[in-house]
Design a protein around this motif. Structure first.
Motif, PDB file in Angstrom:
ATOM      1  N   ALA A   3       0.892  -1.144   0.211  1.00 17.11           N
ATOM      2  CA  ALA A   3      -0.058  -0.019   0.036  1.00 17.11           C
ATOM      3  C   ALA A   3       1.003   1.212  -0.002  1.00 17.11           C
ATOM      4  N   ALA A   4       0.504   2.399  -0.910  1.00 20.64           N
ATOM      5  CA  ALA A   4       1.216   3.524  -0.815  1.00 20.64           C
ATOM      6  C   ALA A   4       0.045   4.686  -0.518  1.00 20.64           C
ATOM      7  N   GLY A   5       0.432   5.570   0.169  1.00 25.76           N
ATOM      8  CA  GLY A   5      -0.573   6.607   0.670  1.00 25.76           C
ATOM      9  C   GLY A   5       0.005   7.562   1.606  1.00 25.76           C
ATOM     10  N   PRO A   6      -0.931   8.524   2.147  1.00 25.97           N
ATOM     11  CA  PRO A   6      -0.465   9.399   3.046  1.00 25.97           C
ATOM     12  C   PRO A   6       0.182   8.978   4.444  1.00 25.97           C
ATOM     13  N   LYS A   7       1.153   9.423   4.676  1.00 28.19           N
ATOM     14  CA  LYS A   7       2.035   9.278   5.967  1.00 28.19           C
ATOM     15  C   LYS A   7       1.039   8.706   7.296  1.00 28.19           C
ATOM     16  N   GLU A   8       0.031   9.556   7.459  1.00 27.88           N
ATOM     17  CA  GLU A   8      -0.740   9.183   8.689  1.00 27.88           C
ATOM     18  C   GLU A   8      -1.608   8.113   8.574  1.00 27.88           C
ATOM     19  N   ILE A   9      -2.101   7.587   7.323  1.00 24.00           N
ATOM     20  CA  ILE A   9      -2.771   6.418   7.108  1.00 24.00           C
ATOM     21  C   ILE A   9      -1.841   5.159   7.034  1.00 24.00           C
ATOM     22  N   ILE A  10      -0.861   5.316   6.547  1.00 21.44           N
ATOM     23  CA  ILE A  10       0.221   4.284   6.442  1.00 21.44           C
ATOM     24  C   ILE A  10       0.854   3.835   7.993  1.00 21.44           C
ATOM     25  N   GLU A  11       0.878   4.814   8.648  1.00 18.87           N
ATOM     26  CA  GLU A  11       1.446   4.776  10.062  1.00 18.87           C
ATOM     27  C   GLU A  11       0.502   3.682  10.873  1.00 18.87           C
ATOM     28  N   GLN A  12      -0.776   4.036  10.698  1.00 15.08           N
ATOM     29  CA  GLN A  12      -1.861   3.234  11.203  1.00 15.08           C
ATOM     30  C   GLN A  12      -1.975   2.002  10.894  1.00 15.08           C
ATOM     31  N   MET A  13      -1.787   1.812   9.468  1.00 16.39           N
ATOM     32  CA  MET A  13      -1.880   0.308   8.827  1.00 16.39           C
ATOM     33  C   MET A  13      -0.694  -0.594   9.399  1.00 16.39           C
ATOM     34  N   THR A  14       0.296   0.035   9.475  1.00 15.50           N
ATOM     35  CA  THR A  14       1.638  -0.431   9.768  1.00 15.50           C
ATOM     36  C   THR A  14       1.615  -1.015  11.224  1.00 15.50           C
ATOM     37  N   LYS A  15       0.731  -0.186  12.119  1.00 17.48           N
ATOM     38  CA  LYS A  15       0.429  -0.730  13.229  1.00 17.48           C
ATOM     39  C   LYS A  15      -0.172  -2.085  13.561  1.00 17.48           C
ATOM     40  N   ILE A  16      -1.492  -1.980  12.517  1.00 17.65           N
ATOM     41  CA  ILE A  16      -1.900  -3.304  12.372  1.00 17.65           C
ATOM     42  C   ILE A  16      -1.366  -4.391  12.044  1.00 17.65           C
ATOM     43  N   HIS A  17      -0.567  -4.168  10.820  1.00 16.80           N
ATOM     44  CA  HIS A  17       0.340  -5.153  10.270  1.00 16.80           C
ATOM     45  C   HIS A  17       1.443  -5.412  11.358  1.00 16.80           C
TER      46      HIS A  17
END
Length: 386
Positions: free
Chosen positions: A246-260
């Motif tokens: 996934a590629a996108g805005p930093k603030e969304i990717i940060e939360q996705m990374t937490k789930i991951h």
């Protein structure tokens, strides 16, 4: 005894695609045109890089976000293919297939009760992933007369004050429909005006015919509103390697990374090393496979039209979506009868949403020899039941 199960999960229906795959796997002399998996082997130089990484003992965890080398190559790829600029340190997450990226994005973005617009027919995972994230799926029924493209008016008619996300599934599975730049611009205007976000599933972006794929994220004002989902399964014939991003805005990717981080830890290390090679040197392989799919695409569309089945020309992915309403059967009735009488498996259109009734998904990710045999059997079936 207390019920050990989550009712939300129990109420989600299993994939309609796998049902026919499981049946055909046990049927002698059956031909399946049902599964969306390339029939090509992963190109040798990509496999070799994976093998080499094992031989060198590169079998440890990577960072949660993925190998730095891979994230850099993903950013390079998105720039040269889509004119998108991302920071590999903050804007990219490597996932276990594109499906995990879809799930993580929706969980990271949805609050309970948020509405997510899902154009259908479309990939089977979107709706259950929204439900699992406590969102409310809102279906936009795409129309055959529009070649199953999302129109500006259909989008406007579906938006409420609770709408947060639009899933944009193009090139489309199961229909093969694409969205042109001009069509995407109309959608982008609405997204910006209504302050929405887009989950753009671009897993088939390399498999377009006669036109270059355009990402909605590349349009003015859209990058900061879009999560781009992509991966290696379809373009590089790497389904079993289970790798996406996934590629996108930093603030969304940060939360996705937490789930991951908590659910997965990191994507498979061997697959990540292979994917670096795919992005660096795999363009000729993609072109070769795309050219071959294009030949099959034209053969299948022509064969269906010769049977008298209405079928618009798909310009993306590796599926056709013919209409079988003229035979007076439901999609399920047609698919089951075809399987029992001619031992050919196709997927009922209803597996991809109720508006798929009266249609079938046929994959042409199979050899010409298999396609000729299967479509010959299907022509015999259609003639018998017309």
């Amino acid at each position: 005894m207390r019920n050990p199960l989550n009712n939300k999960v129990v109420n989600i229906q299993p994939s309609g695609i796998r049902k026919f795959f499981d049946i055909v796997s046990e049927m002698k002399d059956a031909i399946s045109l049902g599964v969306g998996e390339p029939d090509f082997d992963t190109p040798w130089h990509i496999r070799e890089e994976g093998i080499y990484s094992l031989e060198k003992g590169k079998t440890f965890y990577t960072s949660n976000s993925g190998l730095v080398e891979l994230r850099k190559e993903i950013c390079n790829y998105l720039y040269r293919r889509c004119n998108l600029t991302y920071d590999y340190r903050h804007d990219v997450l490597v996932t276990v297939g594109g499906s995990e990226a879809i799930d993580a994005a929706l969980r990271a973005m949805i609050d309970e009760g948020d509405e997510v617009l899902i154009p259908q027919p479309s990939y089977v995972s979107y709706l259950p992933c929204v439900l699992l994230a406590d969102g409310k799926p809102v279906i936009i029924e795409l129309k055959h007369e529009n070649n199953f493209k999302l129109t500006k008016q259909e989008l406007l008619d579906s938006i409420t004050d609770k709408t947060k996300i639009l899933v944009l599934p193009f090139p489309n599975n199961p229909t093969g429909a694409i969205m042109t730049e001009e069509e995407l611009k109309e959608i982008a205007e609405v997204i910006i005006e209504k302050d929405l976000f887009v989950l753009s599933d671009e897993i088939y972006s390399e498999l377009t015919y006669g036109t270059k794929h355009v990402s909605i994220a590349s349009l003015p004002g859209m990058k900061e509103r879009t999560i781009v989902i992509n991966g290696f399964s379809k373009s590089y014939a790497m389904t079993g390697w289970r790798l996406g991003y996934a590629a996108g805005p930093k603030e969304i990717i940060e939360q996705m990374t937490k789930i991951h981080q908590f659910a997965i830890m990191c994507a498979p290390t061997t697959s990540q090393y292979a994917a670096v090679e795919a992005l660096r040197a795999g363009d000729p392989d993609v072109e070769m496979m795309r050219d071959d799919y294009d030949k099959r695409r034209r053969y299948v569309v022509n064969a269906l039209q010769e049977m008298g089945l209405e079928c618009f020309e798909p310009f993306g992915a590796f599926y056709v979506f013919p209409c079988i309403k003229s035979l007076g059967m439901t999609s399920d009735e047609f698919a089951n009868a075809l399987l029992q009488e001619e031992k050919v498996a196709v997927v009922p259109g209803t597996a991809f949403g109720d508006c798929g009734e009266g249609f079938l998904r046929i994959s042409y990710a199979y050899s010409i020899e298999n396609l000729k045999e299967a479509l010959g059997r299907m022509a015999r079936f259609v003639k018998k039941h017309r």
